[in-house]
Design a protein around this motif. Structure first.
Motif, short mmCIF file in Angstrom:
data_model
loop_
_atom_site.label_atom_id
_atom_site.label_comp_id
_atom_site.label_asym_id
_atom_site.label_seq_id
_atom_site.Cartn_x
_atom_site.Cartn_y
_atom_site.Cartn_z
N ARG A 54 -7.45 3.54 -5.50
CA ARG A 54 -8.20 3.96 -6.70
C ARG A 54 -7.56 3.42 -7.97
NH1 ARG A 54 -9.01 8.54 -3.61
NH2 ARG A 54 -7.27 9.71 -4.49
N LEU A 55 -6.24 3.48 -8.06
CA LEU A 55 -5.54 2.99 -9.25
C LEU A 55 -5.73 1.49 -9.46
CD1 LEU A 55 -2.00 4.66 -9.30
CD2 LEU A 55 -3.75 4.81 -11.07
N THR A 56 -5.64 0.74 -8.36
CA THR A 56 -5.68 -0.72 -8.46
C THR A 56 -7.09 -1.28 -8.44
OG1 THR A 56 -5.51 -0.94 -6.07
CG2 THR A 56 -3.44 -1.01 -7.33
N GLY A 57 -8.05 -0.45 -8.01
CA GLY A 57 -9.41 -0.95 -7.86
C GLY A 57 -9.59 -1.75 -6.58
N LEU A 58 -8.64 -1.60 -5.66
CA LEU A 58 -8.72 -2.31 -4.38
C LEU A 58 -9.67 -1.57 -3.44
CD1 LEU A 58 -4.94 -3.12 -4.01
CD2 LEU A 58 -6.75 -4.74 -4.53
N SER A 59 -9.88 -2.11 -2.30
CA SER A 59 -10.81 -1.57 -1.32
C SER A 59 -10.54 -0.11 -1.00
CB SER A 59 -10.75 -2.37 -0.02
OG SER A 59 -11.52 -1.74 0.97
N VAL A 60 -11.55 0.74 -1.22
CA VAL A 60 -11.42 2.13 -0.81
C VAL A 60 -11.85 2.30 0.64
CG1 VAL A 60 -11.57 3.15 -3.11
CG2 VAL A 60 -13.66 2.68 -1.85
N HIS A 61 -12.48 1.25 1.19
CA HIS A 61 -12.88 1.29 2.60
C HIS A 61 -11.70 1.05 3.52
CE1 HIS A 61 -17.02 1.65 1.43
NE2 HIS A 61 -16.92 0.57 0.68
N HIS A 62 -10.73 0.26 3.05
CA HIS A 62 -9.50 -0.02 3.80
C HIS A 62 -8.32 0.19 2.85
CE1 HIS A 62 -11.91 -1.64 7.03
NE2 HIS A 62 -12.53 -2.40 6.15
N PRO A 63 -8.11 1.43 2.41
CA PRO A 63 -7.13 1.66 1.35
C PRO A 63 -5.70 1.31 1.71
CG PRO A 63 -7.84 3.74 2.29
CD PRO A 63 -8.72 2.66 2.87
N SER A 64 -5.36 1.35 2.99
CA SER A 64 -3.96 1.08 3.34
C SER A 64 -3.67 -0.41 3.48
CB SER A 64 -3.58 1.82 4.62
OG SER A 64 -4.37 1.38 5.68
N ALA A 65 -4.70 -1.25 3.47
CA ALA A 65 -4.50 -2.68 3.70
C ALA A 65 -3.50 -3.30 2.70
CB ALA A 65 -5.82 -3.42 3.66
N GLN A 66 -3.74 -3.12 1.41
CA GLN A 66 -2.86 -3.76 0.41
C GLN A 66 -1.47 -3.13 0.38
OE1 GLN A 66 -3.75 -6.65 -1.45
NE2 GLN A 66 -1.54 -6.61 -1.62
N PRO A 67 -1.34 -1.81 0.32
CA PRO A 67 0.02 -1.25 0.34
C PRO A 67 0.81 -1.63 1.59
CG PRO A 67 -1.54 0.41 -0.40
CD PRO A 67 -2.34 -0.77 0.06
N SER A 114 7.81 15.97 -5.96
CA SER A 114 8.20 15.48 -7.29
C SER A 114 7.03 14.87 -8.06
CB SER A 114 9.30 14.44 -7.15
OG SER A 114 8.79 13.27 -6.50
N GLY A 115 5.96 14.51 -7.36
CA GLY A 115 4.83 13.86 -8.03
C GLY A 115 5.02 12.36 -8.18
N ASP A 116 6.08 11.84 -7.59
CA ASP A 116 6.40 10.41 -7.71
C ASP A 116 5.80 9.57 -6.60
OD1 ASP A 116 8.03 10.89 -9.99
OD2 ASP A 116 9.68 11.48 -8.68
N TRP A 117 4.95 10.16 -5.76
CA TRP A 117 4.46 9.50 -4.56
C TRP A 117 2.95 9.45 -4.51
CZ3 TRP A 117 8.18 7.10 -2.00
CH2 TRP A 117 9.49 7.46 -2.34
N LEU A 118 2.43 8.33 -4.00
CA LEU A 118 0.99 8.12 -3.89
C LEU A 118 0.62 7.72 -2.47
CD1 LEU A 118 0.57 5.85 -7.05
CD2 LEU A 118 -0.09 8.25 -6.88
N THR A 119 -0.52 8.19 -2.01
CA THR A 119 -1.02 7.72 -0.73
C THR A 119 -1.69 6.37 -0.95
OG1 THR A 119 -3.18 8.75 -1.03
CG2 THR A 119 -1.46 10.09 0.05
N LEU A 160 3.94 13.88 7.80
CA LEU A 160 2.73 14.35 8.49
C LEU A 160 1.78 13.19 8.78
CD1 LEU A 160 2.05 17.66 6.51
CD2 LEU A 160 3.27 17.37 8.68
N ASN A 161 2.35 12.10 9.27
CA ASN A 161 1.59 10.89 9.63
C ASN A 161 0.88 10.21 8.47
OD1 ASN A 161 2.28 10.44 12.24
ND2 ASN A 161 0.50 11.45 13.13
N ILE A 162 1.31 10.48 7.26
CA ILE A 162 0.73 9.83 6.08
C ILE A 162 1.85 9.12 5.34
CG2 ILE A 162 -0.45 10.19 3.87
CD1 ILE A 162 -1.72 12.70 5.14
N ASP A 163 1.61 7.85 5.00
CA ASP A 163 2.58 7.10 4.21
C ASP A 163 2.41 7.46 2.74
OD1 ASP A 163 3.74 5.74 6.34
OD2 ASP A 163 2.25 4.14 6.25
N HIS A 164 3.55 7.64 2.08
CA HIS A 164 3.57 7.92 0.65
C HIS A 164 4.40 6.82 -0.01
CE1 HIS A 164 1.91 12.02 1.11
NE2 HIS A 164 2.52 11.95 2.29
N PHE A 165 3.80 6.17 -0.99
CA PHE A 165 4.43 5.05 -1.68
C PHE A 165 4.94 5.50 -3.05
CE2 PHE A 165 1.33 3.48 1.29
CZ PHE A 165 1.93 2.38 1.87
N PRO A 166 6.07 4.98 -3.50
CA PRO A 166 6.63 5.42 -4.78
C PRO A 166 5.81 4.92 -5.98
CG PRO A 166 7.95 3.64 -3.88
CD PRO A 166 6.92 3.97 -2.85
#
Length: 140
Positions: A33-46, A22-27, A61-67
């Motif tokens: 990238r959107l928030t300007g948060l750490s790209v070295h530890h991208p999953s930390a904040q989500p 649907s295009g409604d999901w982000l890794t 497929l072992n990847i979390d997708h956030f709305p």
């Protein structure tokens, strides 16, 4: 019995595919990238948001997708404050995939709109729709 289970599995797979495409999901990396948060530890904040009950994620497929619809562009793509209450309403009643289906489904309580489409503009109505959904499950 096997053909019924196969049909159910096929329907579930098709529903999940439709949600993901649907295009409604982000890794987490896309959120970083959107928030300007750490790209070295991208999953930390989500993941922190998820642990705090501010957002949910579906796993594929072992990847979390956030709305995407849960993130407020007005505050740097952090989760809408109203998500906490909506997620709390469904806690223990819907798993992450069922939450994804609920947010993506037309809702009569919202005048035929999807919760994900009105979350940003009418969060109180989405919360009421969530409460109505839970009450319907308990009493219906």
């Amino acid at each position: 019995m096997g053909s019924v289970q196969n049909a159910e599995a096929r329907m579930t797979a098709e529903a999940r595919k439709a949600v993901l495409e649907s295009g409604d999901w982000l890794t987490a990396a896309e959120i970083a990238r959107l928030t300007g948060l750490s790209v070295h530890h991208p999953s930390a904040q989500p993941n922190k948001w998820r642990k705090e009950g501010q957002i949910f994620a579906i796993r594929h497929l072992n990847i979390d997708h956030f709305p995407r619809y849960a993130l407020d562009p007005a505050v740097g793509y952090y989760p809408f404050k109203s998500m906490v209450q909506v997620l709390r309403t469904f806690q223990g009643k819907k798993d992450d995939w069922n939450l994804a289906y609920w947010f993506a489904s037309v809702n009569s309580f919202l005048g035929g709109k999807r919760p994900q489409d009105v979350l940003a503009t009418q969060p109180e109505r989405v919360l009421k729709a969530a409460e109505d959904e839970v009450a319907g499950v308990l009493h219906g």
